[in-house]
Motif scaffolding. Structure first.
Motif, PDB file in Angstrom:
ATOM      1  N   ARG A  30      37.498 -59.261   7.010  1.00 25.50           N
ATOM      2  CA  ARG A  30      37.449 -60.555   6.324  1.00 25.50           C
ATOM      3  C   ARG A  30      36.761 -61.608   7.197  1.00 25.50           C
ATOM      4  O   ARG A  30      35.961 -62.414   6.705  1.00 25.50           O
ATOM      5  N   LEU A  31      37.051 -61.570   8.487  1.00 24.93           N
ATOM      6  CA  LEU A  31      36.461 -62.542   9.408  1.00 24.93           C
ATOM      7  C   LEU A  31      34.949 -62.334   9.510  1.00 24.93           C
ATOM      8  O   LEU A  31      34.157 -63.294   9.483  1.00 24.93           O
ATOM      9  N   THR A  32      34.555 -61.048   9.627  1.00 27.21           N
ATOM     10  CA  THR A  32      33.127 -60.742   9.725  1.00 27.21           C
ATOM     11  C   THR A  32      32.401 -61.181   8.457  1.00 27.21           C
ATOM     12  O   THR A  32      31.323 -61.784   8.514  1.00 27.21           O
ATOM     13  N   ARG A  33      32.995 -60.900   7.328  1.00 24.76           N
ATOM     14  CA  ARG A  33      32.365 -61.276   6.056  1.00 24.76           C
ATOM     15  C   ARG A  33      32.143 -62.789   6.008  1.00 24.76           C
ATOM     16  O   ARG A  33      31.045 -63.267   5.686  1.00 24.76           O
ATOM     17  N   ALA A  34      33.190 -63.541   6.355  1.00 26.45           N
ATOM     18  CA  ALA A  34      33.093 -64.994   6.283  1.00 26.45           C
ATOM     19  C   ALA A  34      32.039 -65.518   7.264  1.00 26.45           C
ATOM     20  O   ALA A  34      31.199 -66.364   6.902  1.00 26.45           O
ATOM     21  N   ALA A  35      32.035 -64.985   8.493  1.00 27.27           N
ATOM     22  CA  ALA A  35      31.113 -65.471   9.520  1.00 27.27           C
ATOM     23  C   ALA A  35      29.666 -65.132   9.157  1.00 27.27           C
ATOM     24  O   ALA A  35      28.757 -65.959   9.301  1.00 27.27           O
ATOM     25  N   VAL A  36      29.448 -63.910   8.673  1.00 29.39           N
ATOM     26  CA  VAL A  36      28.080 -63.492   8.324  1.00 29.39           C
ATOM     27  C   VAL A  36      27.592 -64.257   7.104  1.00 29.39           C
ATOM     28  O   VAL A  36      26.427 -64.690   7.052  1.00 29.39           O
ATOM     29  N   LEU A  37      28.461 -64.459   6.119  1.00 24.74           N
ATOM     30  CA  LEU A  37      28.058 -65.216   4.929  1.00 24.74           C
ATOM     31  C   LEU A  37      27.601 -66.619   5.320  1.00 24.74           C
ATOM     32  O   LEU A  37      26.642 -67.154   4.757  1.00 24.74           O
ATOM     33  N   GLU A  38      28.293 -67.206   6.313  1.00 22.40           N
ATOM     34  CA  GLU A  38      27.930 -68.558   6.741  1.00 22.40           C
ATOM     35  C   GLU A  38      26.545 -68.581   7.374  1.00 22.40           C
ATOM     36  O   GLU A  38      25.727 -69.447   7.082  1.00 22.40           O
ATOM     37  N   THR A  39      26.275 -67.574   8.225  1.00 20.95           N
ATOM     38  CA  THR A  39      24.972 -67.572   8.916  1.00 20.95           C
ATOM     39  C   THR A  39      23.844 -67.136   7.983  1.00 20.95           C
ATOM     40  O   THR A  39      22.688 -67.491   8.210  1.00 20.95           O
ATOM     41  N   LEU A  40      24.164 -66.380   6.938  1.00 19.86           N
ATOM     42  CA  LEU A  40      23.116 -65.929   6.019  1.00 19.86           C
ATOM     43  C   LEU A  40      22.435 -67.108   5.322  1.00 19.86           C
ATOM     44  O   LEU A  40      21.279 -67.004   4.880  1.00 19.86           O
ATOM     45  N   GLY A  41      23.146 -68.231   5.249  1.00 23.30           N
ATOM     46  CA  GLY A  41      22.575 -69.392   4.568  1.00 23.30           C
ATOM     47  C   GLY A  41      21.776 -70.296   5.505  1.00 23.30           C
ATOM     48  O   GLY A  41      21.243 -71.316   5.080  1.00 23.30           O
ATOM     49  N   GLU A  42      21.669 -69.916   6.777  1.00 22.86           N
ATOM     50  CA  GLU A  42      20.999 -70.811   7.739  1.00 22.86           C
ATOM     51  C   GLU A  42      19.490 -70.587   7.760  1.00 22.86           C
ATOM     52  O   GLU A  42      18.984 -69.552   7.323  1.00 22.86           O
ATOM     53  N   ASP A  43      18.800 -71.574   8.334  1.00 25.59           N
ATOM     54  CA  ASP A  43      17.330 -71.577   8.300  1.00 25.59           C
ATOM     55  C   ASP A  43      16.711 -70.370   8.988  1.00 25.59           C
ATOM     56  O   ASP A  43      15.734 -69.792   8.518  1.00 25.59           O
ATOM     57  N   HIS A  44      17.283 -69.986  10.154  1.00 30.49           N
ATOM     58  CA  HIS A  44      16.638 -68.906  10.915  1.00 30.49           C
ATOM     59  C   HIS A  44      16.701 -67.578  10.147  1.00 30.49           C
ATOM     60  O   HIS A  44      15.811 -66.742  10.273  1.00 30.49           O
ATOM     61  N   VAL A  45      17.713 -67.402   9.304  1.00 33.78           N
ATOM     62  CA  VAL A  45      17.798 -66.176   8.508  1.00 33.78           C
ATOM     63  C   VAL A  45      16.747 -66.224   7.395  1.00 33.78           C
ATOM     64  O   VAL A  45      16.065 -65.237   7.115  1.00 33.78           O
ATOM     65  N   ARG A  46      16.645 -67.425   6.792  1.00 32.90           N
ATOM     66  CA  ARG A  46      15.626 -67.583   5.740  1.00 32.90           C
ATOM     67  C   ARG A  46      14.233 -67.318   6.324  1.00 32.90           C
ATOM     68  O   ARG A  46      13.410 -66.642   5.730  1.00 32.90           O
ATOM     69  N   THR A  47      13.999 -67.814   7.539  1.00 28.04           N
ATOM     70  CA  THR A  47      12.704 -67.608   8.206  1.00 28.04           C
ATOM     71  C   THR A  47      12.474 -66.117   8.449  1.00 28.04           C
ATOM     72  O   THR A  47      11.374 -65.595   8.230  1.00 28.04           O
ATOM     73  N   ALA A  48      13.522 -65.433   8.916  1.00 30.42           N
ATOM     74  CA  ALA A  48      13.383 -63.996   9.202  1.00 30.42           C
ATOM     75  C   ALA A  48      13.029 -63.234   7.936  1.00 30.42           C
ATOM     76  O   ALA A  48      12.179 -62.320   7.961  1.00 30.42           O
ATOM     77  N   ARG A  49      13.694 -63.601   6.855  1.00 27.37           N
ATOM     78  CA  ARG A  49      13.380 -62.926   5.581  1.00 27.37           C
ATOM     79  C   ARG A  49      11.959 -63.237   5.149  1.00 27.37           C
ATOM     80  O   ARG A  49      11.237 -62.374   4.656  1.00 27.37           O
ATOM     81  N   ALA A  50      11.539 -64.522   5.357  1.00 26.08           N
ATOM     82  CA  ALA A  50      10.186 -64.938   4.942  1.00 26.08           C
ATOM     83  C   ALA A  50       9.133 -64.183   5.730  1.00 26.08           C
ATOM     84  O   ALA A  50       8.032 -63.922   5.235  1.00 26.08           O
ATOM     85  N   LYS A  51       9.527 -63.798   6.988  1.00 25.68           N
ATOM     86  CA  LYS A  51       8.563 -63.033   7.813  1.00 25.68           C
ATOM     87  C   LYS A  51       8.439 -61.594   7.323  1.00 25.68           C
ATOM     88  O   LYS A  51       7.634 -60.830   7.827  1.00 25.68           O
ATOM     89  N   GLY A  52       9.301 -61.212   6.389  1.00 24.87           N
ATOM     90  CA  GLY A  52       9.221 -59.865   5.802  1.00 24.87           C
ATOM     91  C   GLY A  52      10.012 -58.818   6.536  1.00 24.87           C
ATOM     92  O   GLY A  52       9.774 -57.614   6.386  1.00 24.87           O
TER      93      GLY A  52
END
Lengths: 525, 319
Positions: free
Chosen positions: B194-216
């Motif tokens: 549960r802790l991992t899910r909550a922590a990862v969900l929070e970081t998934l919405g951050e800019d650096h993750v969006r950038t990583a996805r945008a890089k393909g």
């Protein structure tokens, strides 16, 4: 589909790991020999006493040691290392020792070994209770005759000597390497894990058929039952009464019930201070007795693994004198009438009141622990409410808290489950209810009626030489406690329940677990 | 780092003094008398009040509390932790025999909780609000809710009584470790997932993750390297505490599985008011807890280079 392919190696690895770590129980057992018995014992209670080797002796008796006299499952005293004995007035017991007995280290058993053991009992303090202390006199008359004179007049010494704590120890025996004359000799001990013994081939009596016994300490009663069902052990002590039927119905298993050797009883504090002084009222004590339906408790709480008894002492000890105690039968109507006559009138909430005081008693539960009493307190609470008595239940978290509550007198009634581990008929009444010379913290002060009761203990139990006199004294003492003073409410006589594989043969369940013999046990193919 | 380490170790001294005072005081405040228990154990009968008084004198319990405490401390600093009232053996030996077993059990459970809890949490976060997520959260909820002793009985019933795969109790090898470790780990697996899910969900919405996805980048790489790694700080913090709690929770598991560890022995000691053992147990647990916290603090800079020992020190000072 792709996902299942991805997981397949993981599943295979897990399966392989499971197989790799799973033990080959049958292989291990076969290597150890066919007559190898594994027993799930209760928690490890050995105390590493540097002054008195006790490992293997008490409370788990691994049959390494023997006593001068032993106790049968019916609490009769029979010869063991002494073949006969006599009482020499005023206070000496002469024992004629068995010849040709060897300790497991090869040394000869004789009067010197008895003297040595009694010396250890005196030095360690363990023998003080039976008069074996530094003032006791132990004399060798010849190599096979020994006189024991306790430090105080103790006619019950013979019946007390059956307790495993008084086993004869080989000179030179140490806590880590106990040596006795018993049918099994010590192999190894690991605290809280196991004690292992193996057959002593030069045993003086009939040779044991088991080659080796491993007593595994499994403190949780349900886990012991499951261990038996899994086949990891062939015998288990103290199967929980609620699991007994399940175990018995399991293929390849059976239950062995001992005669009654334990009891569940309620004691009234008759010297309670303000707030806990209702036990001083004889009418209340009688009403409580009559208001408890013990057959319901035996059937529903003890699941039939107990019987209704009139005394705390196992009936087989009292023999023909058991009939001296009449006991009582469930009679809530009479209980109500007695309370009415005593001035306790029913209040609006169904609880009786007298001079503005509610008839509210406090029941303290905790010996040896609260769990062992099951739902008995709640059952008694419901029954007493029917006669207008409110019962508050206090469950002590451990035995120490219980003892402390008892010493402080913070209860009206105290519930205990106790055992009879020696053959002294007077053991329980003398230990728990003798009043003279007691202090506030003692059982005798709280529960002892004094007067005629103390006189019976002194004249019959302590100074009556014959076993019959002691039995009669014990029965008279119980009659005072139950029939006359109504201080003790015997609730149930409890059987000890052993779980066994059907391969285990020759097992004779002893009501005193600490006196359980494994000599006659063997394993069928 | 060396200075930081020394300062943290120096903190251990007042912690141990405080813990020893607490253990000494609380043990004696509990109702009951160990002298009575010792006599019952050694003689097999209930003692009289007079016998109890004599035993209290022999054990030194009739001296003043300050004298008793100072005497115990004096012996303890020389490595003599006294004789156990419960077993009669030296306390130092008893702890030396039982602590490794409890550490072994807790370590196995800790490893299991990491191996199962983190991937389950990651999976739930990656498939958030899907049936996978619901399934993981349901399992986690059940795992965190069921009592440990009940799980233990069920596991014994399934794997020992019916399948004969694992032994039902005792120690001896890896096979003996499986059922107790799984029982102990279950609660932790649930919480960690549960802790991992909550922590990862929070970081998934951050800019650096969006950038990583945008890089393909591949989704798995984004999840593990860019979402999970920043989430590790709270996970590691919790894990450090969790290992300590596993040591404490091991009591129930050790009792059911007849695992002769420190937890089980400590419960016996508490019930018997075995003061020497209780005091030594409290000290050992304090050292373990402090050591774990120190290890976690030392890990932070390796997980997140922005943290340093100086910042850890200042945050510790502020805390």
């Amino acid at each position: 589909m792709a996902a299942s392919r991805r997981f397949r190696p993981v599943v295979l690895i897990l399966l392989a790991a499971t197989v790799a770590v799973a033990p080959s129980a049958s292989g291990a057992r076969a290597a150890a020999g066919a007559q190898t018995l594994v027993v799930a014992s209760t928690a490890d209670g050995y105390y590493e006493n540097p002054k008195l080797p006790s490992i293997g002796k008490y409370p788990t008796n691994a049959n390494i040691f023997e006593t001068l006299v032993r106790m049968t499952p019916n609490y009769a005293v029979v010869p063991d290392l002494a073949t006969r004995w006599q009482f020499i007035p005023p206070n000496t017991w002469r024992f004629h020792l068995r010849r040709g007995v060897r300790f497991q280290n090869g040394a000869r058993f004789d009067a010197n070994a008895v003297k040595y053991t009694m010396g250890l009992l005196a030095a360690s303090g363990s023998g003080a209770y039976i008069g074996i202390d530094k003032k006791a006199a132990i004399r060798s008359i010849d190599p096979y005759t020994v006189d024991i004179t306790p430090s105080f007049p103790n006619r019950r010494l013979l019946e007390q000597l059956v307790h495993p704590e008084n086993s004869i120890v080989a000179p030179g025996s140490t806590p880590n390497h106990p040596v006795g004359t018993g049918p099994f000799k010590f192999v190894s001990y690991r605290r809280n894990r196991e004690i292992v013994v193996q057959r002593w081939d030069r045993y003086w009596g009939p040779k044991p058929r088991l080659q080796r016994i491993t007593f595994k300490f499994v403190p949780d009663a349900n886990a012991r039952a499951l261990a038996l069902e899994s086949g990891a052990v062939e015998a288990a002590f103290d199967i929980p009464r609620e699991s007994a039927a399940t175990v018995a119905s399991h293929r390849g298993l059976r239950i062995a019930r001992s005669p009654v050797g334990a009891y569940e009883a309620l004691y009234f504090d008759i010297r309670g201070a303000s707030g806990f002084d209702l036990g001083q009222d004889a009418a209340i004590r009688q009403a409580v007795e009559l208001g408890i339906d013990r057959s319901v408790i035996v059937k529903d709480v003890w699941r039939g693994n107990a019987s209704v008894i009139q005394t705390m002492i196992p009936p087989s000890i009292l023999g023909p004198y058991a009939g001296l105690v009449h006991g009582f039968a469930y009679n809530p109507g009479q209980a109500g009438r007695i309370l009415d006559e005593d001035g306790w009138k029913l209040g609006g909430d169904g609880i009786r009141v007298k001079n503005g005081r509610r008839l509210s008693l406090t029941l303290v539960v905790g010996f040896p622990n609260a769990d062992i009493h099951g739902a008995m307190p709640e059952a008694v609470q419901a029954m007493l409410r029917q006669v207008g008595i409110d019962l508050k239940i206090v469950k002590a978290p451990d035995e120490n808290t219980y003892s402390s509550t008892l010493s402080a007198g913070q209860g009206d009634l105290f519930a205990e489950v106790g055992n009879q581990n020696d053959a002294n008929p007077c053991f329980l009444p003398d230990l728990l209810f003798y009043f003279k010379g007691t202090s506030h913290g003692d059982y005798g002060y709280r529960f002892g009626p004094g007067g005629a009761f103390d006189q019976v203990i002194e004249s019959k139990c302590r100074t009556g030489v014959s076993e019959a006199a002691a039995k009669q004294g014990a029965a008279q003492a119980m009659r005072i406690l139950v029939d006359e003073q109504r201080i003790v409410v015997p609730v149930a006589g409890v059987f000890r329940i052993y779980g066994l594989s059907t391969k285990v043969k020759g097992f004779q369940p002893n009501p005193s677990q600490t006196n359980q013999s494994w000599l006659t046990v063997w394993l069928a193919k | 780092m060396k200075g930081y380490l020394l300062r943290r170790l120096a903190y251990l001294v007042p912690v141990l003094v405080g813990i020893s005072l607490l253990a000494f005081g609380l043990g004696r405040l509990a109702p009951g008398d160990p002298a009575r228990d010792v006599i019952a154990r050694t003689t097999g009968h209930q003692p009289t009040h007079r016998e109890v008084l004599a035993e209290r004198h022999r054990l030194g319990l009739d001296r003043g509390p300050a004298v008793q405490y100072l005497s115990w401390v004096g012996h303890a600093v020389r490595g003599d932790l006294g004789i156990s009232y419960t077993s009669g053996e030296p306390v130092a030996r008893a702890i030396g025999d039982t602590l490794p077993l409890t550490l072994e059990l807790a370590a196995a459970a800790f490893l299991l909780s990491l191996l199962l809890g983190v991937p389950l949490g990651l999976l739930a976060a990656a498939r958030s609000w899907s049936w996978v997520d619901h399934a993981v959260r349901t399992v986690a909820l059940v795992g965190a809710s069921v009592p440990g002793f009940w799980v233990a009985y069920l596991l014994i019933l399934a794997f020992s009584v019916h399948l004969h795969v694992f032994p039902p109790f005792g120690t001896g090898g890896l096979s003996h470790l499986v059922l107790p470790a799984v029982t102990l780990a279950l609660f932790d697996v649930a919480l960690l997932a549960r802790l991992t899910r909550a922590a990862v969900l929070e970081t998934l919405g951050e800019d650096h993750v969006r950038t990583a996805r945008a890089k393909g980048l591949a989704e798995r790489r984004v999840l593990v390297m860019h979402a999970l790694r920043p989430a590790l700080i709270p996970l590691v913090t919790w894990s450090g505490m969790s290992f300590g709690y596993l040591l404490g929770y091991s009591v129930v598991v050790e009792t059911v599985f007849a695992w002769p560890g420190l937890g089980y022995t400590a419960v016996l000691a508490i019930q018997a008011r075995d003061y020497p053992f209780i005091q030594a147990f409290a000290l050992v647990m304090a050292v373990v807890f402090v050591g774990l916290n120190l290890a976690v603090d030392l890990l932070y800079p390796h997980i997140d280079p922005r943290t340093s020992f100086s910042s850890a020190q200042s945050s510790a000072d502020e805390g």
